[in-house]
Design a protein around this motif. Structure first.
Motif: not given
Length: 434
Positions: A21-35
């Motif tokens: 789950a940590a990898k999923i959360d990290q990836d999603v957070s990075a995408r939200v920050a980029k957006a």
């Protein structure tokens, strides 16, 4: 990442992957920050939208996009980790992607078969050995004369080589059948266009005569319902034209590009062309026996995905052959029409690839050069043809693939039982054309 693999069948594998789950959360957070750096929302300057608002409005869509890419990347990482060799795209069966929990998914995929090559010593090949004689050249020149023959009307009886204009109506047990009738058909007797017995039955007829001929459809006739059927054809002969062959004179020779050297040069050119065609015919005959031998001595499990791809390739090739291209409906040509040949092609492809691997074969550049040079010889400007091949990556790749396949055949022949068999030129070339 956790990976487990279950063997479902000879070629099918069920791959279960768990992504923390940590990898999923990290990836999603990075995408939200980029957006957040580019998204526009009323009341905020570009790049100043709070992450919480971006997450609230776009978080779910961003998460789904991330999950799709993570599943794709994780699958290929998993098959690499497990040394699997997928033969097609996976079918994703189960996905669990609850927020805050590990992502898990199951993929069903076919893999390439593991092939253990059998000994080639049990493969038997008959290799035609042919000497082109003066009589063969005479026969070829006679054939070239017939290709340029003219015809003139005659009141005489039709003979072999004559052209007749006929109506015919066929019946089986007194009943007409589809495709069995035609009017105004022009036919050169002895050409072999019609089923055995049809053309010989017309020999001796004169213009204005009618006649019934009895024939039997061959056992390998293309229309299955007519195979081995006895039929009666009512023939009406409207015209007989006698064949007139041209003399082998300067005009005839010029038509084949011979302007100097006369008949001797023409016969030399004919021999060269016959030699070239014979070489290819022998090569094809030997290659066909090698491929048949490989299939007979190996049982290959073929991936369904590869067969499906080959069926589509053959179907498209047939569309192109008949000028339809993508405009034709694929349903007009069902999979069953290509399935057997497609399975054979895939099996041979897998066997050839294994031989290349086991024999450590690579493309022989000198053989590629020799093939291109031989092709170029038949053109007026050979150098341009050679430059074209070496300047066109796709064309060169086709020649290289052909040469590598020839090297595979040579590797098999080196261990196979090869018997040289004396043969006639015409017999070998005709069999290769069929």
């Amino acid at each position: 990442m956790q990976v487990t693999v279950e063997t479902v069948s000879t070629l099918e594998r069920r791959v279960k992957v768990v992504v923390p789950a940590a990898k999923i959360d990290q990836d999603v957070s990075a995408r939200v920050a980029k957006a957040a750096r580019t998204v526009r929302m009323d009341g905020f300057r570009p790049g100043k939208v709070p992450l919480s608002l971006v997450q609230k409005r776009f978080g779910e869509s961003i998460r789904q996009e991330a999950l799709g890419e993570i599943i794709r990347d994780s699958f290929y990482e998993a098959v690499t980790q497990q040394s699997l060799n997928p033969a097609g795209f996976p079918s994703i069966e189960e996905v669990s992607d609850k927020a805050g929990e590990d992502l898990s998914f199951t993929a069903l995929v076919e893999v390439y078969p593991e092939i253990q090559l059998a000994s080639f010593a049990d493969i038997s090949v008959e290799r035609p050995v042919v000497e082109i004689t003066d009589a063969d050249i005479d026969e070829m020149i006679e054939s070239l004369r017939k290709q340029r023959a003219t015809f003139s009307a005659s009141a005489d009886a039709a003979a072999d080589g004559d052209k007749v204009t006929i109506d015919f109506a066929g019946s089986i047990d007194g009943e007409a059948f589809d495709g069995g009738s035609a009017k105004g058909t022009e036919l050169v007797l002895g050409s072999g266009r019609m089923i055995p017995g049809f053309e010989t039955g017309i020999v001796g007829m004169k213009a204005g005569e009618e006649k019934d001929i009895n024939v039997t459809f061959p056992s390998d006739y293309q229309a299955e319902h007519l195979r081995d059927k006895a039929a009666v054809f009512k023939i009406t002969c409207h015209a007989v034209q006698k064949q007139q062959l041209p003399d082998v004179d300067a005009e005839f020779l010029k038509a084949f590009g011979v302007t100097e050297g006369g008949l001797e040069k023409f016969r030399e050119d004919v021999r060269k062309n016959m030699t070239r065609e014979l070489k290819q015919a022998v090569k094809n005959k030997v290659k066909a026996q090698v491929m048949d031998g490989l299939l007979a001595s190996h049982e290959v499990a073929v991936p369904k995905a590869l067969v499906a791809n080959e069926i589509n390739r053959q179907r498209q090739a047939m569309f192109q052959q008949f000028g339809g291209g993508a405009k034709l409906d694929p349903k007009m040509l069902p999979d069953e029409l290509f399935a057997e040949q497609a399975s054979r092609s895939v099996s041979l492809g897998l066997l050839i690839s294994q031989i290349i691997k086991d024999q450590n074969l690579s493309v022989d550049a000198d053989r590629v050069k020799a093939v291109i040079s031989e092709v170029a010889e038949s053109y007026e400007t050979p150098e341009e043809v050679v430059n074209y091949y070496y300047g066109n990556r796709d064309q060169l790749a086709q020649v290289e693939a052909m040469v590598l396949e020839d090297q595979v055949v040579d590797a098999v022949l080196a261990a196979a039982k090869v018997v040289d068999q004396a043969a006639r030129y015409l017999d070998v070339v005709r069999s290769a054309r069929q």
